[in-house]
Design a protein around this motif. Structure first.
Motif, PDB file in Angstrom:
ATOM      1  N   LEU B 265      82.162  30.949  52.580  1.00  0.00           N
ATOM      2  CA  LEU B 265      80.618  30.617  51.943  1.00  0.00           C
ATOM      3  C   LEU B 265      80.275  31.296  50.746  1.00  0.00           C
ATOM      4  O   LEU B 265      79.448  30.930  49.499  1.00  0.00           O
ATOM      5  CB  LEU B 265      79.516  31.089  52.997  1.00  0.00           C
ATOM      6  CG  LEU B 265      78.269  30.662  52.951  1.00  0.00           C
ATOM      7  CD1 LEU B 265      77.976  29.097  52.882  1.00  0.00           C
ATOM      8  CD2 LEU B 265      77.278  31.166  54.048  1.00  0.00           C
ATOM      9  N   ILE B 266      80.601  32.617  50.280  1.00  0.00           N
ATOM     10  CA  ILE B 266      80.488  33.292  49.398  1.00  0.00           C
ATOM     11  C   ILE B 266      80.897  32.761  48.100  1.00  0.00           C
ATOM     12  O   ILE B 266      80.256  32.763  46.996  1.00  0.00           O
ATOM     13  CB  ILE B 266      80.872  35.029  49.378  1.00  0.00           C
ATOM     14  CG1 ILE B 266      80.075  35.396  50.701  1.00  0.00           C
ATOM     15  CG2 ILE B 266      80.442  35.781  48.287  1.00  0.00           C
ATOM     16  CD1 ILE B 266      78.756  35.492  50.893  1.00  0.00           C
ATOM     17  N   TRP B 270      79.604  25.619  48.055  1.00  0.00           N
ATOM     18  CA  TRP B 270      79.202  23.989  48.109  1.00  0.00           C
ATOM     19  C   TRP B 270      80.001  23.476  49.385  1.00  0.00           C
ATOM     20  O   TRP B 270      79.421  22.605  50.000  1.00  0.00           O
ATOM     21  CB  TRP B 270      79.690  23.339  46.927  1.00  0.00           C
ATOM     22  CG  TRP B 270      81.291  23.439  46.375  1.00  0.00           C
ATOM     23  CD1 TRP B 270      82.258  22.549  47.102  1.00  0.00           C
ATOM     24  CD2 TRP B 270      81.782  24.443  45.574  1.00  0.00           C
ATOM     25  NE1 TRP B 270      83.549  23.293  46.418  1.00  0.00           N
ATOM     26  CE2 TRP B 270      83.125  24.220  45.650  1.00  0.00           C
ATOM     27  CE3 TRP B 270      81.031  25.384  44.923  1.00  0.00           C
ATOM     28  CZ2 TRP B 270      83.895  25.142  44.933  1.00  0.00           C
ATOM     29  CZ3 TRP B 270      81.943  26.280  44.212  1.00  0.00           C
ATOM     30  CH2 TRP B 270      83.410  25.990  44.068  1.00  0.00           C
ATOM     31  N   VAL B 271      81.005  24.120  49.705  1.00  0.00           N
ATOM     32  CA  VAL B 271      81.850  23.453  51.069  1.00  0.00           C
ATOM     33  C   VAL B 271      80.786  23.538  52.213  1.00  0.00           C
ATOM     34  O   VAL B 271      80.917  22.321  52.820  1.00  0.00           O
ATOM     35  CB  VAL B 271      82.980  24.288  51.453  1.00  0.00           C
ATOM     36  CG1 VAL B 271      83.710  23.795  52.393  1.00  0.00           C
ATOM     37  CG2 VAL B 271      83.951  24.486  50.141  1.00  0.00           C
ATOM     38  N   ALA B 272      80.049  24.458  52.379  1.00  0.00           N
ATOM     39  CA  ALA B 272      79.203  24.639  53.587  1.00  0.00           C
ATOM     40  C   ALA B 272      77.845  23.951  53.385  1.00  0.00           C
ATOM     41  O   ALA B 272      76.891  23.599  54.212  1.00  0.00           O
ATOM     42  CB  ALA B 272      79.100  26.032  54.409  1.00  0.00           C
ATOM     43  N   THR B 273      77.281  24.011  52.137  1.00  0.00           N
ATOM     44  CA  THR B 273      75.948  23.798  51.768  1.00  0.00           C
ATOM     45  C   THR B 273      75.832  22.150  51.934  1.00  0.00           C
ATOM     46  O   THR B 273      74.750  21.745  52.170  1.00  0.00           O
ATOM     47  CB  THR B 273      75.586  24.214  50.497  1.00  0.00           C
ATOM     48  OG1 THR B 273      75.864  25.641  50.306  1.00  0.00           O
ATOM     49  CG2 THR B 273      74.046  24.093  49.856  1.00  0.00           C
ATOM     50  N   MET B 274      76.841  21.491  51.323  1.00  0.00           N
ATOM     51  CA  MET B 274      76.428  20.233  51.135  1.00  0.00           C
ATOM     52  C   MET B 274      76.124  19.438  52.389  1.00  0.00           C
ATOM     53  O   MET B 274      75.284  18.631  52.597  1.00  0.00           O
ATOM     54  CB  MET B 274      77.741  19.481  50.435  1.00  0.00           C
ATOM     55  CG  MET B 274      77.862  19.845  48.938  1.00  0.00           C
ATOM     56  SD  MET B 274      76.405  19.491  48.204  1.00  0.00           S
ATOM     57  CE  MET B 274      76.814  20.264  46.301  1.00  0.00           C
TER      58      MET B 274
END
Lengths: 258, 303
Positions: B265-266, B270-274
């Motif tokens: 995440l840090i 974008w991998v988790a946010t999208m």
């Protein structure tokens, strides 16, 4: 229409009790009366006198705790059977509550026909609407598109569409304003004469009952006070004090001469 | 027929047929809903979700399950080629989200199709008959209400194996009791009404009364409640996916995608946010639509 044998309605020693034990409410106590065919019979009384409960007990909406109800000479069965509903129908007091808000007039009228397997549905619905003075334009309306008087006409059409011989009328005009009241009462009178119906009318309004009924009983606190004929009522020949009070009250406010 | 006359035909006070009366009623409801701008935003989101799910194959530019070159195309930031970047398997995140909409829609639709009729049937039956029927059905409802969703889902996964289907069953089984409660409460007020007494006097059986007269009046408040619950259902499904109990890899389920992206995440936000944004937008859309529907359909509102 063939005329069934026996008296249309015979109520004998009818009692209705709601609840049990200390909280029991004896709404109707040993009330009895006999209707003749083609007659219009009235039940008069103040609010809470049990007059509507008598109607509800006859058609099975209120529990009968004692006494007997005979329709066309035969005791009614509990629960009421289909034959009973084809003989006895009811018009409710409040036309704003007695029509389903999401059903069109067409649905309201066609459903009883479907339940009892009547054929010729289209013609019967058109005829029923015409009988109560509503044209074809009303057939596919929802209740919220109708006035109070029109709604009550629909309710009457619904009650008559099964071609019953007995109509129970529970204050059929008390929710309507005065000019519409007269229209609906005249309609009911005309229908009775045309179809040879027997009416059992409940009202708190002595004027309505005097206009509609040949005979009546006065009820108070669930009991019969007395039985009068229309002539008695017109001549104000009451034997009981309570009935005299009612008669005085129905005349409205009269200024005492000074 | 021009637009003006169509409108007049729909709003006519003298409908000529059953169809016209029904369409006119639907048109009035629709006009009311259309006046509510937020509800239209919600409806737009829901329609968009359906369109995306329907045409996922055409919209998605890449294969959602098989990534590109693992040496050069992993964890790329959002760019013109990969609108939402790529994940640790070098898969295009936008394509995965587009295909994930199918799973989301499937969860929502199946839960609604399973839970709503059960809730309505149990609630209206209990409310209409009262007495023993009411007591028995409502205690059963209480028992189901006492099951925590995740624990029941765990039990299902243990019994039937992990997968989105079992998660759906678990969610459906735990989400009908509130609808039963609601339908029962509505029924208790409706069954006293004169129009129910009237149809009883016409000799209608209990089934006809419940189905034809009670259910239509309960339906609108239950629909509103289901729509408002959709956001919760989507979140529960995503939560199950996040825990690894729902959709299994490599299925592009949004919750599972967040779980996969959590590890970096840090560095690669974008991998988790999208997928998180996707869940947020769809949940919000259902909530806005539900709110708008409540204003229009609530029988207690002014009409």
């Amino acid at each position: 229409m063939s005329t069934p044998p026996g008296t249309p309605i015979e109520v004998d020693g009818l009692s209705v009790t709601f609840g049990s034990g200390a909280g029991a409410l004896r709404a109707v106590r040993r009330v009895g009366f006999v209707l003749n065919r083609g007659e219009s019979f009235g039940i008069v009384g103040e609010s809470g006198s049990g007059k509507s409960t008598v109607l509800r007990a006859i058609c099975g909406l209120a529990p009968v705790s004692a006494g007997q109800i005979r329709i066309d000479g035969a005791p009614v069965r509990t629960p009421r059977d289909a034959a009973f509903y084809r003989r006895v129908q009811m018009v409710f007091q409040d036309p704003y509550a007695s029509l389903h808000p999401r059903h069109t007039v067409d649905r309201v009228l066609s459903e009883p026909l479907a339940i009892h397997g009547f054929g010729d549905v289209e013609a019967r619905i058109e005829q029923a609407l015409a009988d109560v003075g509503l044209g074809h334009g009303f057939r596919f309306r929802f209740p919220h598109q109708l006035s109070g008087g029109q709604r009550q006409r629909v309710a009457i059409a619904r009650a008559l569409i099964l071609e019953p011989s007995i109509l129970l009328l529970d204050e059929p005009t008390s929710a309507l304003d005065a000019s519409i009241q007269a229209e609906v009462l005249n309609l009911l009178d005309a229908l009775r004469r045309r179809r040879d119906l027997t009416y059992l009318l409940v009202s708190h309004d002595l004027a309505v009952v005097a206009h509609m009924c040949e005979r009546l009983i006065v009820m108070r606190n669930g009991e019969t006070v007395e039985e009068l004929s229309r002539a008695d009522l017109r001549a104000r020949r009451a034997r009981q004090d309570y009935t005299r009070d009612l008669l005085t009250a129905s005349r409205g406010f009269v200024r005492e001469p000074a | 027929m021009s637009a003006g006359t169509t409108r007049e035909w729909l709003l006519s006070d003298h409908p000529e047929s059953r169809r016209q009366a029904r369409l006119g009623q639907a048109y009035r409801t629709w006009s009311q809903l259309r006046a509510n701008r937020l509800a239209m935003v919600g409806l737009g989101v829901v329609v968009l979700l359906m369109v995306v799910a329907l045409f996922a194959d055409l919209i998605a530019p890449f294969d959602p399950l098989r990534g590109g070159d693992l040496r050069t195309e992993r964890l790329l930031p959002p760019s013109f080629e990969h609108w939402m970047g790529t994940d640790d398997q070098a898969r295009d995140i936008f394509s995965r989200i587009v295909h994930g909409s199918r799973l989301t829609l499937m969860v929502v639709a199946l839960v609604a199709v399973i839970a709503t009729p059960i809730g309505l049937a149990v609630g209206t039956t209990a409310g209409y008959f009262g007495g023993w029927v009411d007591i028995v059905l409502m205690r059963i409802t209480d028992i189901f209400l006492a099951f925590p969703r995740l624990i029941l889902a765990l039990a299902f996964v243990a019994a039937l194996g992990p997968g989105i289907e079992n998660a759906i069953i678990a969610i459906a089984i735990t989400s009908w009791p509130p609808y039963a409660r609601l339908a029962r409460a509505e029924t208790l007020t409706i069954r006293q009404a004169d129009h129910i007494a009237a149809i009883r006097l016409q000799g209608a059986g209990s089934l006809r009364i419940i189905w034809g007269h009670v259910v239509p009046l309960c339906l609108s408040s239950v629909i509103v409640r289901v729509t408002l619950d959709m956001a919760g259902i989507i979140l529960t499904a995503a939560g199950l996916g996040f825990l690894g109990l729902g959709a299994q890899p490599p299925q592009p389920e949004w919750g599972a995608m967040i779980a996969a992206g959590r590890r970096f995440l840090i560095d690669f936000w974008w991998v988790a946010t999208m997928p998180g944004i996707a869940i947020f937008v769809v949940s919000l859309g259902f909530n806005l639509l539900g709110d708008g529907l409540r204003d229009v359909l609530d029988p207690k509102g002014t009409k």
